[in-house]
Motif scaffolding. Structure first.
Motif, PDB file in Angstrom:
ATOM      1  N   ARG B   8       0.947  -1.175   0.185  1.00  0.00           N
ATOM      2  CA  ARG B   8       0.024  -0.061  -0.005  1.00  0.00           C
ATOM      3  C   ARG B   8       0.990   1.295  -0.004  1.00  0.00           C
ATOM      4  O   ARG B   8       2.113   1.337   0.860  1.00  0.00           O
ATOM      5  CB  ARG B   8      -1.071   0.094   1.204  1.00  0.00           C
ATOM      6  CG  ARG B   8      -2.202  -0.983   1.000  1.00  0.00           C
ATOM      7  CD  ARG B   8      -2.991  -1.266   2.269  1.00  0.00           C
ATOM      8  NE  ARG B   8      -2.119  -1.781   3.145  1.00  0.00           N
ATOM      9  CZ  ARG B   8      -2.970  -2.049   4.600  1.00  0.00           C
ATOM     10  NH1 ARG B   8      -3.911  -1.541   4.861  1.00  0.00           N
ATOM     11  NH2 ARG B   8      -2.147  -2.711   5.293  1.00  0.00           N
ATOM     12  N   GLY B   9       0.660   2.085  -0.778  1.00  0.00           N
ATOM     13  CA  GLY B   9       1.276   3.370  -1.109  1.00  0.00           C
ATOM     14  C   GLY B   9       2.410   3.212  -2.187  1.00  0.00           C
ATOM     15  O   GLY B   9       3.004   4.343  -2.318  1.00  0.00           O
ATOM     16  N   GLU B  10       3.040   2.161  -2.396  1.00  0.00           N
ATOM     17  CA  GLU B  10       3.939   1.820  -3.514  1.00  0.00           C
ATOM     18  C   GLU B  10       3.261   2.112  -4.928  1.00  0.00           C
ATOM     19  O   GLU B  10       1.862   1.846  -5.244  1.00  0.00           O
ATOM     20  CB  GLU B  10       4.404   0.700  -3.454  1.00  0.00           C
ATOM     21  CG  GLU B  10       5.109   0.174  -2.179  1.00  0.00           C
ATOM     22  CD  GLU B  10       6.441   0.830  -2.299  1.00  0.00           C
ATOM     23  OE1 GLU B  10       6.701   1.416  -3.229  1.00  0.00           O
ATOM     24  OE2 GLU B  10       7.081   0.782  -1.183  1.00  0.00           O
ATOM     25  N   VAL B  11       3.940   2.644  -5.849  1.00  0.00           N
ATOM     26  CA  VAL B  11       3.486   2.733  -7.250  1.00  0.00           C
ATOM     27  C   VAL B  11       4.115   1.924  -8.098  1.00  0.00           C
ATOM     28  O   VAL B  11       5.341   1.391  -7.882  1.00  0.00           O
ATOM     29  CB  VAL B  11       3.456   4.419  -7.512  1.00  0.00           C
ATOM     30  CG1 VAL B  11       2.717   5.189  -6.832  1.00  0.00           C
ATOM     31  CG2 VAL B  11       4.983   4.688  -7.669  1.00  0.00           C
ATOM     32  N   CYS B  12       3.623   1.713  -9.524  1.00  0.00           N
ATOM     33  CA  CYS B  12       4.173   0.605 -10.289  1.00  0.00           C
ATOM     34  C   CYS B  12       5.290   1.710 -10.985  1.00  0.00           C
ATOM     35  O   CYS B  12       5.293   2.744 -10.975  1.00  0.00           O
ATOM     36  CB  CYS B  12       3.210   0.578 -11.490  1.00  0.00           C
ATOM     37  SG  CYS B  12       1.962  -0.404 -11.164  1.00  0.00           S
ATOM     38  N   PRO B  13       6.547   1.010 -11.473  1.00  0.00           N
ATOM     39  CA  PRO B  13       6.605  -0.362 -11.336  1.00  0.00           C
ATOM     40  C   PRO B  13       7.132  -1.009 -10.107  1.00  0.00           C
ATOM     41  O   PRO B  13       7.589  -2.274  -9.892  1.00  0.00           O
ATOM     42  CB  PRO B  13       7.628  -0.598 -12.314  1.00  0.00           C
ATOM     43  CG  PRO B  13       8.634   0.423 -12.372  1.00  0.00           C
ATOM     44  CD  PRO B  13       7.626   1.531 -11.981  1.00  0.00           C
ATOM     45  N   TYR B  14       7.459  -0.108  -9.072  1.00  0.00           N
ATOM     46  CA  TYR B  14       8.075  -0.732  -7.864  1.00  0.00           C
ATOM     47  C   TYR B  14       7.087  -1.727  -7.213  1.00  0.00           C
ATOM     48  O   TYR B  14       7.683  -2.681  -6.595  1.00  0.00           O
ATOM     49  CB  TYR B  14       8.174   0.477  -6.880  1.00  0.00           C
ATOM     50  CG  TYR B  14       9.259   1.718  -7.301  1.00  0.00           C
ATOM     51  CD1 TYR B  14      10.738   1.146  -7.782  1.00  0.00           C
ATOM     52  CD2 TYR B  14       8.486   2.719  -8.086  1.00  0.00           C
ATOM     53  CE1 TYR B  14      11.332   2.214  -8.492  1.00  0.00           C
ATOM     54  CE2 TYR B  14       9.359   3.645  -8.631  1.00  0.00           C
ATOM     55  CZ  TYR B  14      10.828   3.229  -8.924  1.00  0.00           C
ATOM     56  OH  TYR B  14      11.538   4.240  -9.566  1.00  0.00           O
ATOM     57  N   THR B  15       5.902  -1.617  -7.388  1.00  0.00           N
ATOM     58  CA  THR B  15       4.987  -2.734  -6.815  1.00  0.00           C
ATOM     59  C   THR B  15       5.336  -4.126  -7.146  1.00  0.00           C
ATOM     60  O   THR B  15       5.466  -5.173  -6.700  1.00  0.00           O
ATOM     61  CB  THR B  15       3.572  -2.483  -7.237  1.00  0.00           C
ATOM     62  OG1 THR B  15       3.485  -2.340  -8.680  1.00  0.00           O
ATOM     63  CG2 THR B  15       2.700  -1.332  -6.488  1.00  0.00           C
ATOM     64  N   PHE B  16       5.650  -4.251  -8.527  1.00  0.00           N
ATOM     65  CA  PHE B  16       6.124  -5.418  -9.261  1.00  0.00           C
ATOM     66  C   PHE B  16       7.588  -5.942  -8.608  1.00  0.00           C
ATOM     67  O   PHE B  16       7.799  -6.908  -8.505  1.00  0.00           O
ATOM     68  CB  PHE B  16       5.817  -5.611 -10.537  1.00  0.00           C
ATOM     69  CG  PHE B  16       6.017  -7.216 -11.071  1.00  0.00           C
ATOM     70  CD1 PHE B  16       5.181  -8.094 -10.403  1.00  0.00           C
ATOM     71  CD2 PHE B  16       7.128  -7.523 -12.119  1.00  0.00           C
ATOM     72  CE1 PHE B  16       5.457  -9.517 -10.857  1.00  0.00           C
ATOM     73  CE2 PHE B  16       7.350  -8.691 -12.294  1.00  0.00           C
ATOM     74  CZ  PHE B  16       6.646  -9.712 -11.711  1.00  0.00           C
ATOM     75  N   VAL B  17       8.575  -4.787  -8.737  1.00  0.00           N
ATOM     76  CA  VAL B  17       9.810  -5.159  -8.402  1.00  0.00           C
ATOM     77  C   VAL B  17       9.777  -5.576  -7.094  1.00  0.00           C
ATOM     78  O   VAL B  17      10.590  -6.699  -6.815  1.00  0.00           O
ATOM     79  CB  VAL B  17      10.532  -3.675  -8.655  1.00  0.00           C
ATOM     80  CG1 VAL B  17      12.005  -4.006  -8.088  1.00  0.00           C
ATOM     81  CG2 VAL B  17      10.750  -3.435 -10.011  1.00  0.00           C
ATOM     82  N   LYS B  18       9.049  -4.995  -6.137  1.00  0.00           N
ATOM     83  CA  LYS B  18       9.263  -5.637  -4.698  1.00  0.00           C
ATOM     84  C   LYS B  18       8.603  -6.729  -4.558  1.00  0.00           C
ATOM     85  O   LYS B  18       8.927  -7.794  -3.787  1.00  0.00           O
ATOM     86  CB  LYS B  18       8.403  -4.509  -3.891  1.00  0.00           C
ATOM     87  CG  LYS B  18       9.445  -3.398  -3.966  1.00  0.00           C
ATOM     88  CD  LYS B  18       8.907  -2.427  -2.676  1.00  0.00           C
ATOM     89  CE  LYS B  18      10.008  -1.045  -2.596  1.00  0.00           C
ATOM     90  NZ  LYS B  18       9.540  -0.377  -1.531  1.00  0.00           N
TER      91      LYS B  18
END
Lengths: 287, 74
Positions: B8-18
């Motif tokens: 929650r609070g993360e944005v693409c593409p970091y959501t998938f990277v993480k």
């Protein structure tokens, strides 16, 4: 290296791509790069020509092209030949079918529904450079986000997918309903329903579905005609939906026949259609 | 025990990277629960997970904007 020559190839000059600058001693050479795509191997050649014949300056055009300014009149031919030797042709300017633009499309873009680059190349090969009553621009976009501006070209193709729901495969998560920016989906008895009057065929629902419950009903290009920009911008009007590339090519061909027959000199297609009538235009083009 | 990843609070593409980095710590067959607060990010992450061969066991809105994906590592 060949010495600079004064024997100008007038046929080449007429085919376009040689643009006189404010100072008549200098010209800009426009390259023909359909879809704005260029192989990395060719960039050094462009740089070399810009440095050898120009002032080491390279300009990007608003239609995904490259121009090399500051070529001396007497060296146009040598510069042109050097580019041609590497497979770099000059791009049409003036009253011609201009180099076709396109978005990245498949397989590059995550949103893309079609290979817009290959269709643009096909259109450019067949129609690029044709002499017409006025300039004529074409573009291909791979989804309704319309990044390459299909409504601002004489003819614009915009890929689209009309979905249908296979209810057995749907687990009712509602993600597609939330995703849909057109509010074209709503849940009914736990399953999404499609309001076709709102759907713009972007396929966001299909791409969001975790179980592939949205399937392709129809897919193809929407065709817009008569758009332009410049001092009196006009938005293109949609004349067809879900056409394939072959049908698209035929539409362009008939569109050009119509334009050659009815278009006044220096009148853009949209203006011709407005003067002659959209019904007449459609009757001629969508036979 | 189910592992959880709160994005929650993360944005693409970091959501998938993480998500990808977290999955690397798991064994094949283990489940991971992912929380996101954006439907577009939820669609993106679930699509990327499927493209990489993982299995989506469940996906639903658990409250308001919050989406939960349960994925089984391939």
């Amino acid at each position: 290296m060949t010495a600079p020559t004064t024997s100008i190839d007038y046929a080449a000059l007429k085919s376009g791509g040689i643009i006189m600058q404010k100072d008549e001693d200098f010209y800009a050479l426009r390259l023909r790069l359909p879809g704005g795509c260029i192989l990395a191997d060719l960039l050094p050649k462009i740089a070399q020509v810009a440095k050898r014949y120009g002032r080491g300056e390279i300009r990007l055009t608003v239609r995904q092209g490259i121009e090399i300014p500051w070529i001396k009149f007497k060296e146009i031919e040598a510069a042109r030949k050097e580019l041609a030797g590497a497979g770099l042709a000059l791009g049409p300017c003036g009253q011609r079918f201009r180099t076709v633009t396109a978005c990245p499309g498949l397989p590059v873009c995550r949103r893309a529904l079609a290979d817009s680059q290959s269709f643009a190349l096909q259109i450019d090969r067949k129609f690029g450079g044709l002499q017409l009553p006025h300039k004529f621009k074409a573009t291909v976009s791979a989804c309704p986000n319309a990044c390459s501006r299909p409504l601002e070209n004489e003819i614009g193709f915009c890929a689209a997918v009309q979905p249908y729901m296979e209810e057995d495969a749907c687990m009712g998560c509602g993600l597609c309903v939330d995703i849909c920016r057109e509010k074209a989906l709503f849940l009914q008895n736990g399953k999404p329903q499609l309001d076709e009057t709102r759907c713009i065929s972007c396929a966001d629902c299909m791409q969001s579905c975790p179980t592939d419950a949205w399937k392709t009903n129809r897919m193809g290009y929407a065709v817009y005609v008569g758009g332009k920009n410049g001092r009196h911008p006009m938005l293109g009007e949609k004349i067809a939906d879900f056409v394939d590339e072959e049908q698209g090519m035929r539409i362009i061909e008939r569109c050009l026949d119509f334009y050659l027959q009815y278009g006044n000199k220096r009148e853009r297609l949209g203006e011709t259609i407005r003067r002659v009538g959209m019904d007449e235009f459609k009757a001629a083009v969508l036979q | 025990m189910t592992k959880e990843l709160d994005l929650r609070g993360e944005v693409c593409p970091y959501t998938f990277v993480k998500t990808k980095l977290r999955l690397e710590e798991l064994d094949s067959g283990q489940d991971l629960t992912i929380l996101l607060d954006d439907s577009a990010a939820t669609a993106n992450v679930s699509r990327s997970l499927r493209n990489e061969g993982h299995e989506i066991l469940d996906l639903k809105a658990i409250s308001g904007e919050v989406w939960r994906i349960v994925v089984k590592k391939a």
